[in-house]
Each structure stands twice: as C-alpha cells, then as structure tokens.
Write a protein that holds these residues in place. Structure first.
Motif, PDB file in Angstrom:
ATOM      1  N   GLU A 111       0.836  -1.210   0.000  1.00  0.00           N
ATOM      2  CA  GLU A 111       0.000   0.000   0.000  1.00  0.00           C
ATOM      3  C   GLU A 111       0.864   1.250   0.000  1.00  0.00           C
ATOM      4  O   GLU A 111       0.617   2.198  -0.742  1.00  0.00           O
ATOM      5  N   ARG A 112       1.904   1.267   0.803  1.00  0.00           N
ATOM      6  CA  ARG A 112       2.796   2.437   0.868  1.00  0.00           C
ATOM      7  C   ARG A 112       3.598   2.596  -0.425  1.00  0.00           C
ATOM      8  O   ARG A 112       3.803   3.710  -0.885  1.00  0.00           O
ATOM      9  N   LEU A 113       4.036   1.486  -1.003  1.00  0.00           N
ATOM     10  CA  LEU A 113       4.762   1.568  -2.276  1.00  0.00           C
ATOM     11  C   LEU A 113       3.861   2.096  -3.391  1.00  0.00           C
ATOM     12  O   LEU A 113       4.331   2.745  -4.324  1.00  0.00           O
ATOM     13  N   SER A 114       2.575   1.840  -3.289  1.00  0.00           N
ATOM     14  CA  SER A 114       1.646   2.294  -4.323  1.00  0.00           C
ATOM     15  C   SER A 114       1.460   3.813  -4.317  1.00  0.00           C
ATOM     16  O   SER A 114       0.929   4.370  -5.273  1.00  0.00           O
ATOM     17  N   ARG A 115       1.913   4.481  -3.290  1.00  0.00           N
ATOM     18  CA  ARG A 115       1.783   5.942  -3.192  1.00  0.00           C
ATOM     19  C   ARG A 115       2.901   6.684  -3.929  1.00  0.00           C
ATOM     20  O   ARG A 115       2.841   7.907  -4.047  1.00  0.00           O
ATOM     21  N   THR A 116       3.920   5.980  -4.383  1.00  0.00           N
ATOM     22  CA  THR A 116       5.054   6.620  -5.056  1.00  0.00           C
ATOM     23  C   THR A 116       5.191   6.066  -6.458  1.00  0.00           C
ATOM     24  O   THR A 116       5.121   4.858  -6.665  1.00  0.00           O
ATOM     25  N   THR A 117       5.391   6.969  -7.407  1.00  0.00           N
ATOM     26  CA  THR A 117       5.552   6.570  -8.806  1.00  0.00           C
ATOM     27  C   THR A 117       7.018   6.740  -9.230  1.00  0.00           C
ATOM     28  O   THR A 117       7.795   7.409  -8.538  1.00  0.00           O
ATOM     29  N   ILE A 118       7.337   6.176 -10.366  1.00  0.00           N
ATOM     30  CA  ILE A 118       8.666   6.369 -10.933  1.00  0.00           C
ATOM     31  C   ILE A 118       8.880   7.852 -11.250  1.00  0.00           C
ATOM     32  O   ILE A 118       9.978   8.382 -11.097  1.00  0.00           O
ATOM     33  N   ALA A 119       7.830   8.565 -11.638  1.00  0.00           N
ATOM     34  CA  ALA A 119       7.935  10.012 -11.883  1.00  0.00           C
ATOM     35  C   ALA A 119       8.321  10.742 -10.593  1.00  0.00           C
ATOM     36  O   ALA A 119       9.116  11.686 -10.630  1.00  0.00           O
ATOM     37  N   ASP A 120       7.785  10.312  -9.453  1.00  0.00           N
ATOM     38  CA  ASP A 120       8.146  10.923  -8.168  1.00  0.00           C
ATOM     39  C   ASP A 120       9.634  10.757  -7.899  1.00  0.00           C
ATOM     40  O   ASP A 120      10.304  11.677  -7.428  1.00  0.00           O
ATOM     41  N   VAL A 121      10.148   9.577  -8.188  1.00  0.00           N
ATOM     42  CA  VAL A 121      11.575   9.300  -7.990  1.00  0.00           C
ATOM     43  C   VAL A 121      12.405  10.167  -8.935  1.00  0.00           C
ATOM     44  O   VAL A 121      13.399  10.769  -8.522  1.00  0.00           O
TER      45      VAL A 121
END
Length: 136
Positions: A121-131
């Motif tokens: 669930e927490r990993l789903s909050r971050t995208t590759i674009a965010d990185v």
C-alpha cells in the motif's frame, strides 16, 4: 534496501529510463549504471516486461523502454512484478510443530501478511515520476 536486490536494480533502471523515454536503454548501459552484469539486468527487466511495465526490442538499435508513462508506474507495480517478498514467512510444516509453535506460526504469519499488505500500500503511493523528480 540492499544495493544488489532485484527490487533495487529494477527501480534504479526504471528511474533512469524515466529521464529519457525517447530512446531505448540497453542492458549493458543499465548494468553499467547499476554496477551489475547485463545478464542480471535482462532477467530482472524480463519480469517487468511480462508485467507490462517495459517493452524491449532486439537488434542493433534495440533496448528497453517504459511501456507506460513514469507517472503511471508505482513502486508497488514493480515490487509485485518481481514476485518476491521482502517479508519472510514461516517455512516450517504443520506436521513438525508442537501446538505452541503452530499457534505462534499462525500469529506471526498473520502479522507478516499485514506488514506485506502495508508495504504494498505504501509503495503504491510513489511513482517512478516521483523518484525522477526527487533526483533532479
């Protein structure tokens, strides 16, 4: 996260690809960035291709490309595509356990499953674009 894990390699590769989505990225180039072998890169990225996160082209001008926009790939997508768990689960068989050990195994397994669900669930909050944006 361990530097040599499959998840780390996959996230590293996708994040580099997000900076330049117009050209294919070779396994050799990705391996050089990640400090690993191109064969390892192909194995990991093959899983991402199977999950629809990447495409690949063979040949002289071939390589790997994102199959979706960086904003449409979450870290959870990558984690799930690799089909591996960072959370260990009990490996004992029920036949070899006493009643206390069996009860404990069930309790710990339930907790570990909750941890795994929370992680996803927490990993789903971050995208590759965010990185990509954080690295700029």
């Amino acid at each position: 996260m361990k530097r040599n894990s499959r998840l780390s390699l996959a996230l590293h590769a996708l994040s580099h690809m997000a900076f330049n989505t117009d050209q294919p990225h070779t396994s050799a180039d990705i391996a050089a960035h990640a400090g690993t072998n191109p064969v390892v890169v192909r194995r990991v990225l093959g899983k991402l291709r199977e999950a629809g996160l990447l495409t690949s082209e063979r040949g002289h001008s071939g390589g790997w490309r994102l199959a979706r926009a960086p904003r449409d790939i979450t870290l959870a997508d990558v984690y799930l595509a690799l089909e591996e768990s960072l959370v260990a689960s009990p490996s004992e068989t029920e036949q070899d356990m006493c009643s206390v050990e069996h009860a404990l195994a069930i309790r710990v397994s339930t907790i570990m499953n909750d941890v795994e669900a929370s992680l996803i669930e927490r990993l789903s909050r971050t995208t590759i674009a965010d990185v990509r944006h954080a690295a700029q």
